[in-house]
Design a protein around this motif. Structure first.
Motif, PDB file in Angstrom:
ATOM      1  N   LYS A 153      25.014  67.230  70.980  1.00  0.00           N
ATOM      2  CA  LYS A 153      25.959  68.333  70.849  1.00  0.00           C
ATOM      3  C   LYS A 153      26.774  68.118  69.574  1.00  0.00           C
ATOM      4  O   LYS A 153      27.318  67.037  69.349  1.00  0.00           O
ATOM      5  CB  LYS A 153      26.898  68.397  72.055  1.00  0.00           C
ATOM      6  N   LEU A 154      26.855  69.152  68.771  1.00  0.00           N
ATOM      7  CA  LEU A 154      27.577  69.071  67.502  1.00  0.00           C
ATOM      8  C   LEU A 154      28.822  69.953  67.551  1.00  0.00           C
ATOM      9  O   LEU A 154      28.744  71.139  67.891  1.00  0.00           O
ATOM     10  CB  LEU A 154      26.675  69.525  66.348  1.00  0.00           C
ATOM     11  N   TYR A 155      29.947  69.341  67.226  1.00  0.00           N
ATOM     12  CA  TYR A 155      31.213  70.069  67.219  1.00  0.00           C
ATOM     13  C   TYR A 155      31.836  69.990  65.826  1.00  0.00           C
ATOM     14  O   TYR A 155      31.551  69.086  65.040  1.00  0.00           O
ATOM     15  CB  TYR A 155      32.185  69.488  68.250  1.00  0.00           C
ATOM     16  N   ARG A 156      32.711  70.961  65.566  1.00  0.00           N
ATOM     17  CA  ARG A 156      33.436  71.024  64.299  1.00  0.00           C
ATOM     18  C   ARG A 156      34.911  71.127  64.666  1.00  0.00           C
ATOM     19  O   ARG A 156      35.472  72.207  64.803  1.00  0.00           O
ATOM     20  CB  ARG A 156      32.968  72.248  63.511  1.00  0.00           C
ATOM     21  N   HIS A 157      35.542  69.954  64.850  1.00  0.00           N
ATOM     22  CA  HIS A 157      36.910  69.962  65.341  1.00  0.00           C
ATOM     23  C   HIS A 157      37.895  70.211  64.200  1.00  0.00           C
ATOM     24  O   HIS A 157      37.771  69.599  63.132  1.00  0.00           O
ATOM     25  CB  HIS A 157      37.246  68.639  66.033  1.00  0.00           C
ATOM     26  N   PRO A 158      38.883  71.080  64.387  1.00  0.00           N
ATOM     27  CA  PRO A 158      39.804  71.407  63.287  1.00  0.00           C
ATOM     28  C   PRO A 158      40.680  70.241  62.848  1.00  0.00           C
ATOM     29  O   PRO A 158      41.197  70.263  61.722  1.00  0.00           O
ATOM     30  CB  PRO A 158      40.654  72.546  63.875  1.00  0.00           C
TER      31      PRO A 158
END
Length: 282
Positions: free
Chosen positions: A217-222
């Protein structure tokens, strides 16, 4: 919400005739196989197969389902799904209750170095640990992951692998609809998604089913940037329809540093937060 007839039609349309030894030419107007071709290859009468696709046939036998699965190229998840759809007329499973046992919440609280969630078959988050809250930037409990993905998040939002996530979510909801065809709350979620998202409508029409138990799972956390995590789904064995989901980072990876930084930024926050409001409506 889901039915055997519709599923057979969508599976038939995706089969390349050449893969089952049927020559094609430019005059062929049907996408995939014709009904009579499926019937012939499966060893059933054309009339019976037509009645299956029209929802007028009695429950097909396991032998017929196995033959159809072979001709239509169904994988194991799809084969189980078609069997469940075939049994719906005789046995319609009641949707499980969503009450989370205190002991399960205690187990969730023991997971401190990775985001962890308790989720039901509708993709409602019933509880989440502190890192899950920090990952989503809000209390995870009370979220519906499908609604969050399709209706709330922007294209440049939290989900870096958005396309893959949407396929997984729709495939999961298709499976859930097949298991619990009389679940009014599930039908409401699906209806809301169909009204609000063109992509959801397109994917739902494909009738694909997915049973994802683990994966990247790939996330782009701010706040901490990219997070490449591994999702592991632990289905509970109590017929509750719930799963414990843990999102871990590989040791020594940038994602492990990112989760550690995220935990530090959220130091002093609360721990496990059950979705009391969601449970009250079960």
């Amino acid at each position: 919400m889901d039915d055997l007839a519709g599923f057979l039609r969508t599976r038939r349309s995706r089969v390349d005739p050449a893969t089952v030894g049927i020559p094609t030419d430019t005059r062929r107007r049907v996408e995939g196989l014709r009904r009579e071709e499926v019937a012939h290859l499966s060893g059933v009468s054309v009339d019976y197969y037509v009645r299956l696709e029209q929802g007028r046939a009695t429950q097909p036998s396991e032998q017929v389902l196995d033959a159809l699965a072979r001709v239509l190229g169904l994988d194991e998840t799809e084969r189980c799904h078609v069997g469940r759809l075939a049994r719906q007329r005789r046995h319609r499973a009641k949707a499980p209750s969503g009450k989370v046992r205190p002991e399960l919440l205690r187990v969730l609280g023991l997971v401190t170095d990775a985001p962890a969630l308790i989720m039901n078959h509708r993709l409602d988050v019933l509880a989440g640990n502190h890192l899950a809250d920090l990952l989503y930037g809000r209390p995870a409990a009370g979220l519906n992951i499908a609604r969050h993905l399709f209706l709330e998040e922007t294209e440049r939002g939290l989900y870096a692998d958005r396309e893959s996530c949407t396929l997984d979510v729709v495939g999961h909801l298709r499976l859930a609809a097949g298991k619990y065809p009389d679940d009014a709350r599930l039908a409401s979620v699906i209806g809301e998604l169909a009204m609000g998202s063109e992509r959801f409508r397109r994917l739902w029409a494909r009738a694909d089913v997915r049973a994802r138990t683990h994966g990247r799972k790939l996330y782009r956390h701010p706040l901490v940037g990219p997070l490449e995590l591994h999702q592991e789904n632990f289905a509970l064995s109590d017929d509750s329809g719930m799963e414990l989901i843990v999102l871990s980072a590989a040791p020594g990876s940038p994602a492990e540093d990112g989760l550690r930084l995220l935990a530090g930024l959220g130091a002093g926050g609360s721990g496990v937060q059950p979705a009391v409001k969601a449970q009250a409506h079960e």
